[in-house]
Design a protein around this motif. Structure first.
Motif, PDB file in Angstrom:
ATOM      1  N   LYS A 175      57.892  11.598 -25.717  1.00  0.00           N
ATOM      2  CA  LYS A 175      58.408  10.471 -24.927  1.00  0.00           C
ATOM      3  C   LYS A 175      58.258   9.113 -25.650  1.00  0.00           C
ATOM      4  O   LYS A 175      58.772   8.416 -25.242  1.00  0.00           O
ATOM      5  CB  LYS A 175      57.641  10.594 -23.843  1.00  0.00           C
ATOM      6  N   GLN A 229      59.199   6.072 -27.895  1.00  0.00           N
ATOM      7  CA  GLN A 229      60.415   5.532 -28.370  1.00  0.00           C
ATOM      8  C   GLN A 229      60.381   4.759 -29.770  1.00  0.00           C
ATOM      9  O   GLN A 229      61.301   4.797 -30.461  1.00  0.00           O
ATOM     10  CB  GLN A 229      61.092   4.959 -27.284  1.00  0.00           C
ATOM     11  N   ASP A 274      54.575   1.163 -25.761  1.00  0.00           N
ATOM     12  CA  ASP A 274      55.262   2.251 -26.143  1.00  0.00           C
ATOM     13  C   ASP A 274      54.131   3.576 -25.595  1.00  0.00           C
ATOM     14  O   ASP A 274      54.720   4.435 -24.954  1.00  0.00           O
ATOM     15  CB  ASP A 274      55.817   2.534 -27.524  1.00  0.00           C
TER      16      ASP A 274
END
Ligand SMILES: *Cc1c(COP(=O)(O)O)cnc(C)c1O
Length: 426
Positions: A361, A363, A419
């Motif tokens: 997940k 990025q 993030d």
């Protein structure tokens, strides 16, 4: 010129380099050539006989690489250095000077996964036997010493959990055993820790990581501290005995406190062949100029992110020596007062599946097998770098199934935290 000794940041920019004597070029030129013309026949003969220093062939030495060697030797406080094609090549070349078939070396169990593989499998085929010890239990190094022990190998800041090794305590064991202490200083870089100041005899690096620093060039280097006496008891024949490769010369007798670096070059690199490309040397030299700036930012970001993760409900634990309640915080204060590095691990309450899910997940963090890049990186060691180990060995080396490793880059820490927040929360 003043008599002041240059500081670390000045050395990072200038050590080893001068304006090019023929063109005036200020940046170190890339000497992209395989070979060098001799002045005359006598000059050629003296170079081949090790009676004179100079360039012969880029597998043995190159002027761009020489600047890199001088610079890293200066930053680490060593007498000389040898650049090679990768961190792993540095390890092979070092141990080839020290071990004969059937000999042993003691290595800390907490190591880069690639080094565990190299020591366990590849080196076995050379007849070099690794004996593992626990860096958190100094007595385990003492117990591992035998008459065939030829070296001790540790990491200053150890993979993957960023633990700090008590270099001075292990150097005392090495002294007593009469063997050199080799320290892999890749994760610390000399900006954070200078192992020679704490008793290391040889320092190795993967230049691929923080020294190059931009994730674009492989390289390795060996730094000779000049501290070890190789002449004792014929234990290190590559250094103390007459070498048939060079008309019976004895390297320690001829080259004194940089004999080990010479042995690595003229017996190791010359014959094994892992030469560093001058282009990579140039890239890494450029990286080193900003090492102090980058390393401080890496460490400051890493500390902020470790603190954030320690307060997150999905996180079971964070292993970062820069946190005040960490098991290695005392050692970090002693050995790495500017910061505890930028590579560390944390474990997730959700175990293996949560680790795999987090990695997919994220990025801004790149999922890949490297550390010490300007970019932030993430990996799940149990399913990648440490997957070859059995479950018990994974846990012992700090790479259990629930563990995620981060290498924090030099981006804005707020973006990195955002993030992580989306990946942990989603
Ligand atoms: C990457 C690494 C190595 C190996 O270096 P390469 O340049 O990839 O061959 C050795 N030790 C440590 C600590 C590393 O991170």
């Amino acid at each position: 010129m003043s008599d002041r000794l240059p500081g670390f940041s000045t050395l990072a920019v200038h050590a080893g380099a001068q304006p090019d004597p023929t063109t005036g070029a200020r940046a170190t030129p890339i000497y992209q050539t395989t070979s060098f013309v001799f002045n005359d026949a006598d000059h050629a003969a003296s170079l081949f006989g090790l009676q004179a220093f100079g360039n012969i062939y880029t597998r043995i030495g190159n002027p761009t690489n020489a600047v890199l060697e001088e610079r890293v030797a200066a930053l680490e406080g060593g007498t000389a250095a040898l650049a090679v094609a990768s961190g792993h090549a540095a390890q092979v070349v070092v141990l080839q000077q020290l071990l004969q078939p059937g000999d042993e070396f003691i290595a800390a169990r907490k190591l880069y996964g690639g080094s565990i593989n190299q020591f366990t499998h590849a080196f076995k085929s050379f007849g070099w036997n690794v004996v593992w010890a626990d860096p958190d239990d100094i007595a385990s190094f003492e117990r591992a010493v035998t008459p065939r022990t030829k070296a001790i190998f540790i990491e200053s800041i150890a993979n993957p959990g960023g633990s700090i090794t008590d270099i001075e305590a292990i150097s005392t064991v090495a002294r007593k055993a009469g063997v050199p202490l080799i320290v892999d200083n890749t994760l610390a870089s000399p900006y954070l820790i200078r192992p020679i100041d704490h008793g290391a005899d040889i320092v190795v690096h993967s230049l691929t990581k923080f020294l190059g620093g931009h994730g674009n060039s492989l390289g390795g280097i060996i730094v000779d501290a000049g501290t070890f006496d190789w002449s004792t008891g014929g234990k290190y024949p590559m250094l103390s005995e007459p070498r048939p490769e060079y008309h019976g010369i004895r390297l320690q007798e001829t080259f004194g406190n940089f004999a080990f670096a010479i042995a690595c070059r003229v017996l190791g690199l010359r014959d094994l062949g892992p030469a560093l490309s001058p282009f990579n040397a140039f890239m890494i030299l450029t990286g080193i100029e900003t090492l102090p700036l980058r390393m401080q930012k890496h460490c400051d970001n890493a500390k902020a992110i470790a603190e954030y993760l320690a307060g997150h409900p999905a996180v079971a634990s964070v292993s970062y020596a820069g946190l005040p309640n960490d098991k290695y915080n005392q050692l970090a204060r002693k050995y790495a007062p500017r910061g505890a590095g930028a590579v560390f691990t944390f474990s997730l309450k959700g175990g293996y599946d949560a680790g795999v899910s987090l990695v997919s997940k994220l990025q801004l963090f790149s999922h890949l097998a490297n550390v010490g890049d300007t970019r932030s990186l993430v990996i799940h060691p149990a399913s990648t770098t440490h997957s070859q180990l059995d479950d018990a060995a994974k846990v012992k080396s700090g790479a259990g199934p629930d563990v995620v490793r981060l290498s924090i880059g030099i981006e804005d820490k707020e973006d990195l935290i955002a993030d992580l927040e989306q990946a942990l929360g989603a």
